[in-house]
Scaffold this active site. Structure first.
Site, PDB file in Angstrom:
ATOM      1  N   HIS A 260      44.221  46.363  41.059  1.00 53.56           N
ATOM      2  CA  HIS A 260      44.295  44.899  41.072  1.00 53.56           C
ATOM      3  C   HIS A 260      43.997  44.344  39.679  1.00 53.56           C
ATOM      4  CE1 HIS A 260      43.694  40.861  42.990  1.00 53.56           C
ATOM      5  NE2 HIS A 260      42.880  40.703  41.947  1.00 53.56           N
ATOM      6  N   GLU A 261      42.886  44.781  39.094  1.00 53.18           N
ATOM      7  CA  GLU A 261      42.509  44.262  37.779  1.00 53.18           C
ATOM      8  C   GLU A 261      43.485  44.729  36.701  1.00 53.18           C
ATOM      9  OE1 GLU A 261      40.455  41.963  37.737  1.00 53.18           O
ATOM     10  OE2 GLU A 261      39.517  42.257  39.692  1.00 53.18           O
TER      11      GLU A 261
END
Length: 491
Positions: A260-261
């Site tokens: 996600h990051e």
């Protein structure tokens, strides 16, 4: 040229913001607890310096003169974005900027220990101060912009978006999402899902995460991965800082958190270098930013084709076990189980967490509820949306998020807007390049190339509506998001 003077001025501002971003990253990752008060003071001073840079008396004259100069179309947009940044800064007095920075730093630091202790009473006075200052900021912004107080804060994160449009979008979701959650749970009730058996040492989880980040094209010459209480992506495009958190009994959450990051980070690293120190070279909006992280995590990483690529990496780092079989990973990563924690929520129930927060923060800012009422309202909406109660469990209720501790009201809608944007982008990509499964199996760079061309390199050269329309051929439309969920979870 006045435009040249503006460029030099805003590049200086970028350098100050760069230092603030790295100091904030250090505060969340490596700073000893005893350093917080001094760091809060330092960041408060830095916030005032940035604010003064945007209140320089020379700026109005430079803006007026630059408007008469022969600028390229891109420089014209750049001038507009500089004006917007200047306008936003001049809405608030410097003493309010400093007070908000100090209150936010203190509240966020205290939250780190108060949340594990389930200490709502200890958190409340700190939060009341943050809310009071946020209401003052919202009132000042609203007066200048001619918007409602909440819309004036929403404008910071998603320019052009309004509460009325969110009410329409979220009202539509409420019409079909609860039934979809029930249908998916009924479908999955008799599926056998194996949970990977740990322990999974942190060092090996990090090694796996770094390998996956490499596969996803992250540039380690301009970024790094660390640990924090709450995962985030920070820094600047030339030096992107990612964080995650590890649980040695669960390898699944940290890995998806890293992916996600990494989506956030690839967006930052893909912004046009020529504009990176100016407002026009920054990410278009937080919704667009979230669309990139959610494209990576949801559209890409939870796709069966990607999980098939992930399975041998898990086995190489942690050994062979049945839970790492691709078909089991697909069932595991698409399991729908409404829970208390937003960051751990599945893709289908996640929007319910956002709608809950949106309703609460809107009413807090508009003065329709007070901070002391938050636990009760949270429990009421959790029961309504997810059938769960947080009564007496504030740690997993209204204390679970970091966003409100520093006054980031208006941010939460970006998450579900990002999911809608991401689904719309994925649908357009498939129309142009072919099935996503084939691209994942054989041509991941083509996926990143499409995002680079249509999203990353555009930065803030267009508004959000224009960016989305140019990339996908249509205006904001939640239909691809619903279609994506129904196809993945019910087909």
């Amino acid at each position: 040229m006045s435009y040249t003077s503006l460029v030099e001025h805003f590049e200086q501002l970028h350098h100050l913001q760069h230092l603030g971003a790295i100091c904030g990253w250090d505060q969340a990752t490596m700073m000893p607890p005893g350093g917080n008060e001094a760091r809060a003071e330092a960041l408060g001073t830095l916030a005032v310096l940035c604010h003064r840079q945007l209140q320089d008396d020379r700026l109005p004259d430079w803006f007026a003169a630059a408007g008469e100069e022969a600028l390229t179309p891109e420089q014209g947009v750049s001038l507009h974005e500089m004006r917007r940044a200047w306008r936003d800064a001049n809405m608030l007095p410097a003493d309010l900027v400093r007070a908000r920075s100090l209150a936010g730093s203190r509240c966020e630091h205290a939250w780190r220990s108060l949340r594990p202790a389930n200490d709502w009473a200890g958190f409340l006075p700190l939060f009341e101060e943050v809310l009071n200052l946020s209401r003052q900021a919202a009132a000042a912004r609203a007066d200048t912009l001619g918007l409602s107080r909440y819309d004036s804060l929403l404008e910071q994160y998603e320019p052009g978006m309004r509460g009325a449009e969110l009410d329409r979008l979220f009202g539509g979701l409420r019409g079909w999402l609860p039934d979809l959650i029930r249908q998916v749970q009924d479908k999955q009730r008799h599926e056998q899902v194996l949970v990977p058996e740990g322990p999974f040492p942190t060092a090996q989880q990090k090694a796996l995460g770094l390998e996956v980040m490499t596969m996803l094209g992250f540039d380690f010459n301009h970024g790094r991965l660390d640990v924090s209480v709450h995962p985030f992506c920070g820094g600047v495009s030339e030096d992107v800082r990612l964080t995650t958190r590890y649980d040695e009994q669960d390898v699944t959450q940290a890995l998806m958190g890293i992916i996600h990051e990494t989506g956030h980070a690839r967006y930052e690293q893909g912004l046009p270098a020529a504009w990176c120190r100016l407002p026009v070279g920054q990410a278009r909006s937080m919704g667009v930013h979230e669309s990139q992280s959610l494209f990576f995590e949801m559209q890409l990483a939870r796709h069966p084709a990607f999980l098939a690529r992930l399975a041998p990496l898990l086995e190489r780092h942690f050994g062979t076990q049945p839970a790492f079989a691709p078909d089991n990973l697909a069932r595991l990563y698409t399991r729908v189980e409404p829970g208390f924690i937003r960051v751990d929520a599945d893709e289908v129930s996640y929007p319910a967490h956002i709608m809950l927060r949106y309703e609460i923060e809107r009413d807090l800012i508009e003065g329709r509820m007070e901070a002391r009422e938050l636990p009760e309202r949270w429990d009421q909406l959790m029961r309504q949306y997810l059938g769960l109660s947080t009564q007496g469990n504030d740690r997993d209720g209204c204390l679970q998020d970091i966003h409100w501790t520093d006054g980031s009201f208006g941010y939460f809608p970006s998450y579900t807007l990002g999911a809608i944007y991401a689904a719309q982008q994925a649908a357009a990509m498939e129309r142009q390049l072919g099935p996503l499964a084939r691209l994942i199996e054989a041509d991941l760079p083509a996926i990143f190339g499409w995002l680079q061309q249509h999203i990353w390199q555009e930065a803030s050269l267009q508004d959000t509506a224009g960016l989305l329309t140019a990339a996908t051929g249509q205006a904001l439309d939640p239909a691809p998001f619903r279609s994506h969920l129904e196809q993945r979870y019910l087909a």
